[in-house]
Scaffold this motif. Structure first.
Motif, mmCIF file in Angstrom:
data_model
loop_
_atom_site.group_PDB
_atom_site.id
_atom_site.type_symbol
_atom_site.label_atom_id
_atom_site.label_comp_id
_atom_site.label_asym_id
_atom_site.label_seq_id
_atom_site.Cartn_x
_atom_site.Cartn_y
_atom_site.Cartn_z
ATOM 1 N N ALA A 91 0.866 -1.049 -0.013
ATOM 2 C CA ALA A 91 0.018 0.058 -0.033
ATOM 3 C C ALA A 91 0.990 1.292 -0.071
ATOM 4 C CB ALA A 91 -0.983 0.114 1.340
ATOM 5 N N ILE A 92 0.519 2.297 -0.606
ATOM 6 C CA ILE A 92 1.164 3.658 -0.677
ATOM 7 C C ILE A 92 0.077 4.484 0.156
ATOM 8 C CG2 ILE A 92 1.827 5.485 -2.121
ATOM 9 C CD1 ILE A 92 3.263 2.899 -2.727
ATOM 10 N N VAL A 93 0.640 5.001 1.186
ATOM 11 C CA VAL A 93 -0.068 5.748 1.882
ATOM 12 C C VAL A 93 0.358 7.208 2.033
ATOM 13 C CG1 VAL A 93 -0.841 6.044 4.659
ATOM 14 C CG2 VAL A 93 -0.536 3.753 3.625
ATOM 15 N N ALA A 94 -0.369 8.300 1.723
ATOM 16 C CA ALA A 94 -0.087 9.584 1.771
ATOM 17 C C ALA A 94 -0.898 10.276 2.862
ATOM 18 C CB ALA A 94 -0.606 10.280 0.625
ATOM 19 N N LEU A 95 0.080 10.698 3.801
ATOM 20 C CA LEU A 95 -0.448 11.263 5.111
ATOM 21 C C LEU A 95 -0.045 12.574 5.424
ATOM 22 C CD1 LEU A 95 -1.457 10.343 7.931
ATOM 23 C CD2 LEU A 95 0.987 9.936 8.739
ATOM 24 N N GLU A 100 -4.842 12.830 8.298
ATOM 25 C CA GLU A 100 -5.840 12.396 7.286
ATOM 26 C C GLU A 100 -4.878 11.539 6.329
ATOM 27 O OE1 GLU A 100 -8.833 11.958 7.450
ATOM 28 O OE2 GLU A 100 -8.955 13.123 9.543
ATOM 29 N N ASN A 101 -5.402 10.654 5.487
ATOM 30 C CA ASN A 101 -4.605 9.786 4.689
ATOM 31 C C ASN A 101 -5.379 9.518 3.388
ATOM 32 O OD1 ASN A 101 -6.245 7.541 4.791
ATOM 33 N ND2 ASN A 101 -5.231 7.409 7.097
ATOM 34 N N THR A 232 -4.331 8.661 11.212
ATOM 35 C CA THR A 232 -5.734 7.674 11.485
ATOM 36 C C THR A 232 -5.423 6.379 10.594
ATOM 37 O OG1 THR A 232 -6.587 8.949 9.531
ATOM 38 C CG2 THR A 232 -7.056 9.952 11.643
ATOM 39 N N THR A 233 -4.326 6.083 10.217
ATOM 40 C CA THR A 233 -4.168 4.799 9.563
ATOM 41 C C THR A 233 -4.056 3.834 10.183
ATOM 42 O OG1 THR A 233 -2.590 6.017 7.974
ATOM 43 C CG2 THR A 233 -2.952 3.704 7.860
ATOM 44 N N GLY A 234 -5.083 2.584 10.224
ATOM 45 C CA GLY A 234 -4.932 1.613 11.125
ATOM 46 C C GLY A 234 -5.863 1.656 12.192
ATOM 47 N N ALA A 235 -6.274 2.843 12.524
ATOM 48 C CA ALA A 235 -7.083 3.073 13.730
ATOM 49 C C ALA A 235 -8.445 2.166 13.838
ATOM 50 C CB ALA A 235 -7.741 4.461 13.961
ATOM 51 N N VAL A 266 -5.667 5.712 21.318
ATOM 52 C CA VAL A 266 -4.243 5.668 21.358
ATOM 53 C C VAL A 266 -3.550 5.546 19.994
ATOM 54 C CG1 VAL A 266 -2.225 4.573 22.403
ATOM 55 C CG2 VAL A 266 -4.291 4.918 23.751
ATOM 56 N N MET A 267 -4.135 4.608 19.141
ATOM 57 C CA MET A 267 -3.383 4.217 18.004
ATOM 58 C C MET A 267 -3.325 5.650 16.818
ATOM 59 S SD MET A 267 -2.091 1.977 15.939
ATOM 60 C CE MET A 267 -1.880 1.790 14.230
ATOM 61 N N VAL A 268 -4.382 6.562 17.124
ATOM 62 C CA VAL A 268 -4.424 7.770 16.177
ATOM 63 C C VAL A 268 -3.347 8.720 16.634
ATOM 64 C CG1 VAL A 268 -6.524 7.473 15.513
ATOM 65 C CG2 VAL A 268 -6.133 9.165 17.520
#
Length: 290
Positions: A91-95, A100-101, A232-235, A266-268
């Protein structure tokens, strides 16, 4: 008991940007990192860190052996994570700076799972174990049917969203988890209110506004813990993994949701995906619990 997760395993390539790019825009990233990800892998790691026993079912390519090793190191059972071909999902994740992603996924090995072998895998599962799946692999309907036949609790995180995928498994699931956008899309596609769906439990995550649990047509809202987000990725995956672990450990739905919300909160506050999913001890420390 045990959680059996038919799920994706991706290499996440994360790029920090001043803002998310618009059409035709070229941006220079301010930071980059590679880590273990994929909705399935995230949920498996979250489940283990919440104290559950998790078997991950899926596929990687030869280039993804490091991800199998990482999952095993984190305590996830990878006996049913097969090596198929050369290329793993990524995955290519832009953050952006607000957390926000935008995410582009190449599924690769994740969609090369043999449906016929899932009954054999689940032959080791017990009645009452939890089966969970998402939409980043193939064979969801075959997995749901096999799990249902064994008397397992069948849970479905309907992301990335597909109406067809939901319709294929809706009669076989006991718990549906989706976010507010996905819930609205499902209502529009099916022409019914989500409270009328024939699913015992539905949980709709609402981001900073918390989440909603729907059972027997009745909705109960839960406020989210207040935190300042970094990523927020994976939250949502962390929320799901902790929710299922709580249910597997005998918590009521209310208590499992509250546990999952604290984990997601906590994840975010962390940058990354599976590698930074918090443990129960880290969550307690974050909220200054004795």
């Amino acid at each position: 008991m045990t959680i059996w997760n038919l799920g994706s395993v991706n290499a996440d390539m994360v790029y920090r940007l001043p803002h998310l790019p618009g059409p035709g825009e070229t941006l220079a990233a301010t930071d980059h990192q590679r880590g273990l990800g994929g909705k399935g892998a995230n949920m498996s790691v979250a489940g283990v860190r919440a104290g559950a026993r998790v078997h991950h079912i899926g596929a990687i390519g030869q280039d993804g052996l490091w991800m199998r090793d990482q999952l095993a190191e984190y305590g996830v059972n990878v006996d049913h994570l097969k090596v198929i071909g050369d290329v793993s999902g990524h995955a290519i994740v832009a953050l952006d700076t607000a957390g926000e992603n935008q995410i582009i996924i190449f599924p690769a090995a994740n969609i090369s799972i043999a449906p016929a072998g899932l009954e054999t895998v689940l032959a080791k599962a017990a009645s009452g174990d939890i089966a969970v799946f998402q939409n980043e692999t193939n064979a969801q309907a075959a997995f749901a049917a096999a799990a249902r036949a064994r008397g397992m609790r069948v849970c479905y995180a309907a992301a990335p969203f597909s109406v067809t995928a939901v319709q294929d498994v809706l009669p076989m699931i006991d718990l549906l988890i989706l976010n507010a956008v996905e819930a609205a899309q499902l209502e529009a596609a099916l022409g019914v209110d989500i409270t009328a769906l024939p699913v015992a439990d539905i949980v709709v995550t609402l981001g900073a506004q918390g989440c909603r649990w729907i059972r027997d047509g009745k909705a109960t809202d839960f406020a989210a813990p207040k935190v300042t987000p970094i990523d927020t990725t994976g939250a949502g995956d962390t929320f799901t993994g902790y929710l299922l672990a709580g249910l597997d450990q005998g918590l009521t739905m209310e208590h499992a949701i509250q546990q999952a919300q604290r984990a997601g909160a906590v994840m975010v506050t962390r940058l990354g995906t599976a590698d930074v999913i918090p443990t129960t001890e880290e969550i307690s420390n974050f909220f200054h619990e004795s």
